[in-house]
Design a protein around this motif. Structure first.
Motif, PDB file in Angstrom:
ATOM      1  N   VAL A  30       0.844  -1.208   0.000  1.00  0.00           N
ATOM      2  CA  VAL A  30       0.000   0.000   0.000  1.00  0.00           C
ATOM      3  C   VAL A  30       0.874   1.251   0.000  1.00  0.00           C
ATOM      4  O   VAL A  30       0.534   2.254  -0.636  1.00  0.00           O
ATOM      5  CB  VAL A  30      -0.985  -0.008   1.194  1.00  0.00           C
ATOM      6  CG1 VAL A  30      -1.711   1.328   1.311  1.00  0.00           C
ATOM      7  CG2 VAL A  30      -1.998  -1.140   1.033  1.00  0.00           C
ATOM      8  N   ASN A  31       2.003   1.171   0.640  1.00  0.00           N
ATOM      9  CA  ASN A  31       2.900   2.329   0.618  1.00  0.00           C
ATOM     10  C   ASN A  31       3.355   2.621  -0.810  1.00  0.00           C
ATOM     11  O   ASN A  31       3.452   3.778  -1.221  1.00  0.00           O
ATOM     12  CB  ASN A  31       4.101   2.094   1.535  1.00  0.00           C
ATOM     13  CG  ASN A  31       4.834   3.384   1.804  1.00  0.00           C
ATOM     14  OD1 ASN A  31       4.219   4.424   2.048  1.00  0.00           O
ATOM     15  ND2 ASN A  31       6.155   3.346   1.707  1.00  0.00           N
ATOM     16  N   ALA A  32       3.606   1.550  -1.576  1.00  0.00           N
ATOM     17  CA  ALA A  32       4.002   1.724  -2.982  1.00  0.00           C
ATOM     18  C   ALA A  32       2.834   2.301  -3.783  1.00  0.00           C
ATOM     19  O   ALA A  32       3.028   3.146  -4.662  1.00  0.00           O
ATOM     20  CB  ALA A  32       4.436   0.386  -3.569  1.00  0.00           C
ATOM     21  N   ALA A  33       1.628   1.868  -3.462  1.00  0.00           N
ATOM     22  CA  ALA A  33       0.437   2.378  -4.154  1.00  0.00           C
ATOM     23  C   ALA A  33       0.278   3.874  -3.890  1.00  0.00           C
ATOM     24  O   ALA A  33       0.004   4.670  -4.804  1.00  0.00           O
ATOM     25  CB  ALA A  33      -0.795   1.623  -3.677  1.00  0.00           C
ATOM     26  N   ARG A  34       0.472   4.238  -2.658  1.00  0.00           N
ATOM     27  CA  ARG A  34       0.332   5.634  -2.213  1.00  0.00           C
ATOM     28  C   ARG A  34       1.230   6.582  -3.005  1.00  0.00           C
ATOM     29  O   ARG A  34       0.908   7.755  -3.204  1.00  0.00           O
ATOM     30  CB  ARG A  34       0.709   5.668  -0.726  1.00  0.00           C
ATOM     31  CG  ARG A  34       0.784   7.010  -0.067  1.00  0.00           C
ATOM     32  CD  ARG A  34       1.191   6.865   1.385  1.00  0.00           C
ATOM     33  NE  ARG A  34       2.612   6.575   1.585  1.00  0.00           N
ATOM     34  CZ  ARG A  34       3.586   7.485   1.623  1.00  0.00           C
ATOM     35  NH1 ARG A  34       3.283   8.765   1.449  1.00  0.00           N
ATOM     36  NH2 ARG A  34       4.843   7.133   1.822  1.00  0.00           N
ATOM     37  N   LEU A  35       2.387   6.060  -3.458  1.00  0.00           N
ATOM     38  CA  LEU A  35       3.382   6.908  -4.130  1.00  0.00           C
ATOM     39  C   LEU A  35       3.277   6.865  -5.658  1.00  0.00           C
ATOM     40  O   LEU A  35       4.122   7.408  -6.350  1.00  0.00           O
ATOM     41  CB  LEU A  35       4.782   6.491  -3.663  1.00  0.00           C
ATOM     42  CG  LEU A  35       5.015   6.798  -2.171  1.00  0.00           C
ATOM     43  CD1 LEU A  35       6.255   6.085  -1.659  1.00  0.00           C
ATOM     44  CD2 LEU A  35       5.112   8.293  -1.926  1.00  0.00           C
ATOM     45  N   ALA A  36       2.236   6.220  -6.160  1.00  0.00           N
ATOM     46  CA  ALA A  36       2.044   6.125  -7.616  1.00  0.00           C
ATOM     47  C   ALA A  36       1.704   7.503  -8.189  1.00  0.00           C
ATOM     48  O   ALA A  36       1.255   8.390  -7.461  1.00  0.00           O
ATOM     49  CB  ALA A  36       0.911   5.145  -7.912  1.00  0.00           C
ATOM     50  N   PRO A  37       1.902   7.672  -9.498  1.00  0.00           N
ATOM     51  CA  PRO A  37       1.481   8.932 -10.113  1.00  0.00           C
ATOM     52  C   PRO A  37      -0.029   9.120 -10.000  1.00  0.00           C
ATOM     53  O   PRO A  37      -0.778   8.135 -10.085  1.00  0.00           O
ATOM     54  CB  PRO A  37       1.866   8.773 -11.595  1.00  0.00           C
ATOM     55  CG  PRO A  37       2.482   7.441 -11.749  1.00  0.00           C
ATOM     56  CD  PRO A  37       2.463   6.717 -10.455  1.00  0.00           C
ATOM     57  N   THR A  38      -0.448  10.372  -9.791  1.00  0.00           N
ATOM     58  CA  THR A  38      -1.891  10.654  -9.797  1.00  0.00           C
ATOM     59  C   THR A  38      -2.114  11.965 -10.543  1.00  0.00           C
ATOM     60  O   THR A  38      -1.279  12.873 -10.456  1.00  0.00           O
ATOM     61  CB  THR A  38      -2.482  10.813  -8.371  1.00  0.00           C
ATOM     62  OG1 THR A  38      -1.805  11.874  -7.680  1.00  0.00           O
ATOM     63  CG2 THR A  38      -2.367   9.534  -7.566  1.00  0.00           C
ATOM     64  N   ALA A  39      -3.243  12.047 -11.248  1.00  0.00           N
ATOM     65  CA  ALA A  39      -3.561  13.260 -11.997  1.00  0.00           C
ATOM     66  C   ALA A  39      -3.609  14.444 -11.025  1.00  0.00           C
ATOM     67  O   ALA A  39      -4.214  14.342  -9.954  1.00  0.00           O
ATOM     68  CB  ALA A  39      -4.907  13.104 -12.704  1.00  0.00           C
ATOM     69  N   ILE A  40      -2.982  15.526 -11.403  1.00  0.00           N
ATOM     70  CA  ILE A  40      -2.808  16.751 -10.599  1.00  0.00           C
ATOM     71  C   ILE A  40      -2.419  16.466  -9.140  1.00  0.00           C
ATOM     72  O   ILE A  40      -2.758  17.211  -8.233  1.00  0.00           O
ATOM     73  CB  ILE A  40      -4.022  17.729 -10.678  1.00  0.00           C
ATOM     74  CG1 ILE A  40      -5.321  17.083 -10.180  1.00  0.00           C
ATOM     75  CG2 ILE A  40      -4.215  18.282 -12.091  1.00  0.00           C
ATOM     76  CD1 ILE A  40      -6.417  18.101  -9.831  1.00  0.00           C
ATOM     77  N   ASN A  41      -1.729  15.370  -8.941  1.00  0.00           N
ATOM     78  CA  ASN A  41      -1.266  14.943  -7.605  1.00  0.00           C
ATOM     79  C   ASN A  41      -2.415  14.892  -6.593  1.00  0.00           C
ATOM     80  O   ASN A  41      -2.249  15.197  -5.408  1.00  0.00           O
ATOM     81  CB  ASN A  41      -0.154  15.884  -7.093  1.00  0.00           C
ATOM     82  CG  ASN A  41       0.613  15.275  -5.927  1.00  0.00           C
ATOM     83  OD1 ASN A  41       0.740  14.045  -5.816  1.00  0.00           O
ATOM     84  ND2 ASN A  41       1.111  16.109  -5.032  1.00  0.00           N
ATOM     85  N   SER A  42      -3.586  14.485  -7.075  1.00  0.00           N
ATOM     86  CA  SER A  42      -4.798  14.566  -6.236  1.00  0.00           C
ATOM     87  C   SER A  42      -4.859  13.483  -5.159  1.00  0.00           C
ATOM     88  O   SER A  42      -5.505  13.679  -4.137  1.00  0.00           O
ATOM     89  CB  SER A  42      -6.042  14.501  -7.121  1.00  0.00           C
ATOM     90  OG  SER A  42      -5.943  13.396  -7.990  1.00  0.00           O
ATOM     91  N   GLN A  43      -4.231  12.337  -5.388  1.00  0.00           N
ATOM     92  CA  GLN A  43      -4.143  11.269  -4.375  1.00  0.00           C
ATOM     93  C   GLN A  43      -5.510  10.925  -3.777  1.00  0.00           C
ATOM     94  O   GLN A  43      -5.704  10.975  -2.562  1.00  0.00           O
ATOM     95  CB  GLN A  43      -3.161  11.663  -3.270  1.00  0.00           C
ATOM     96  CG  GLN A  43      -1.764  11.926  -3.822  1.00  0.00           C
ATOM     97  CD  GLN A  43      -0.855  12.563  -2.818  1.00  0.00           C
ATOM     98  OE1 GLN A  43      -0.582  11.972  -1.763  1.00  0.00           O
ATOM     99  NE2 GLN A  43      -0.382  13.748  -3.120  1.00  0.00           N
ATOM    100  N   LEU A  44      -6.406  10.568  -4.655  1.00  0.00           N
ATOM    101  CA  LEU A  44      -7.786  10.296  -4.222  1.00  0.00           C
ATOM    102  C   LEU A  44      -7.985   8.863  -3.734  1.00  0.00           C
ATOM    103  O   LEU A  44      -9.033   8.529  -3.204  1.00  0.00           O
ATOM    104  CB  LEU A  44      -8.756  10.566  -5.379  1.00  0.00           C
ATOM    105  CG  LEU A  44      -8.732  11.983  -5.957  1.00  0.00           C
ATOM    106  CD1 LEU A  44      -9.666  12.073  -7.155  1.00  0.00           C
ATOM    107  CD2 LEU A  44      -9.116  13.008  -4.893  1.00  0.00           C
TER     108      LEU A  44
END
Ligand code: FMN
Length: 200
Positions: A30-44
């Motif tokens: 999950v920590n690796a998932a958390r650091l994945a790219p996200t559109a506009i760094n929104s981290q939804l």
């Protein structure tokens, strides 16, 4: 194992050894998932790890599609069932707060899950992405609020099968051989790759 080898060797795993998965490994995923790219760094995306025996069977109940066919009612032997799940959720409330559109959320979730899959593999785990699921059932079972969309269910455990990848000759239909091994036909590189411009 280097990244290329890991990516090309990975296969979806649906039968698992009767060995529990260390929570620390799941947390690392999950920590690796958390650091994945996200559109506009929104981290939804947010995540639920399920590794409790009782909860595992509740989640399994919500799995509908299994390797292209409906999961049989009796499933398969308890020992070979997934030993953990990671559910990726999309926080639609946060999306509204940030004014983030919803057009990228599935991409965000998919990239996050792929990070999870690769880290799981590094730790010796097999996994299977599942979207053929009964989301209503899963929501109820895990008490997921309505403001969260259930994106992807990932089944995890130590692999107890070795699916075979092969070159697709016409059909991409998966098939099971007489030893019970799943064969996964993949389109050839030259069938999917174009250079500089699209070529028929
Ligand atoms: C978006 C997505 C949804 C999927 N949903 C399911 C599913 O509901 N049930 C299942 O058994 N496999 C599911 N899979 C796994 C695919 O069946 C698998 O990736 C495909 O057969 C190719 O095999 P491979 O992963 O070993 O390359 C899904 C994969 C993706 C990417």
């Amino acid at each position: 194992m280097d990244v290329y080898e890991a990516v090309t060797r990975r296969r979806s795993i649906r039968r698992f050894k009767d060995t529990p998965v260390d929570y620390a490994i799941l947390e690392r995923c999950v920590n690796a998932a958390r650091l994945a790219p996200t559109a506009i760094n929104s981290q939804l995306c947010e995540y639920i790890i399920v590794d409790d025996e009782h909860m595992l069977s509740k989640v399994l109940d919500a799995v509908v599609m299994w390797a292209g066919v409906p999961r049989p009612e009796d499933g398969w032997s308890t020992e070979r069932r997934p030993k953990a799940y990671i559910i990726t959720l999309i926080n639609t409330g946060l999306a509204a707060e940030l004014g983030a559109g919803r057009e990228n959320t599935n991409y965000d979730a998919a990239l996050a899950v792929e990070n999870t899959v690769m880290v799981a593999q590094e730790q010796g785990l097999g996994s299977c992405v599942l979207t053929g699921i009964n989301r209503k059932k899963l929501r109820r079972a895990l008490n997921i609020p309505d403001r969260y969309e259930i994106a992807i269910l990932l089944a995890l455990g130590f692999p107890d099968e070795s699916p075979v990848v092969e070159v697709a000759t016409g059909s991409v239909e998966r098939w099971v051989d007489d030893k019970g091994a799943l064969h996964v036909p993949k389109r050839r590189l030259e069938d999917v790759l174009h250079r500089n411009r699209f070529s028929e």
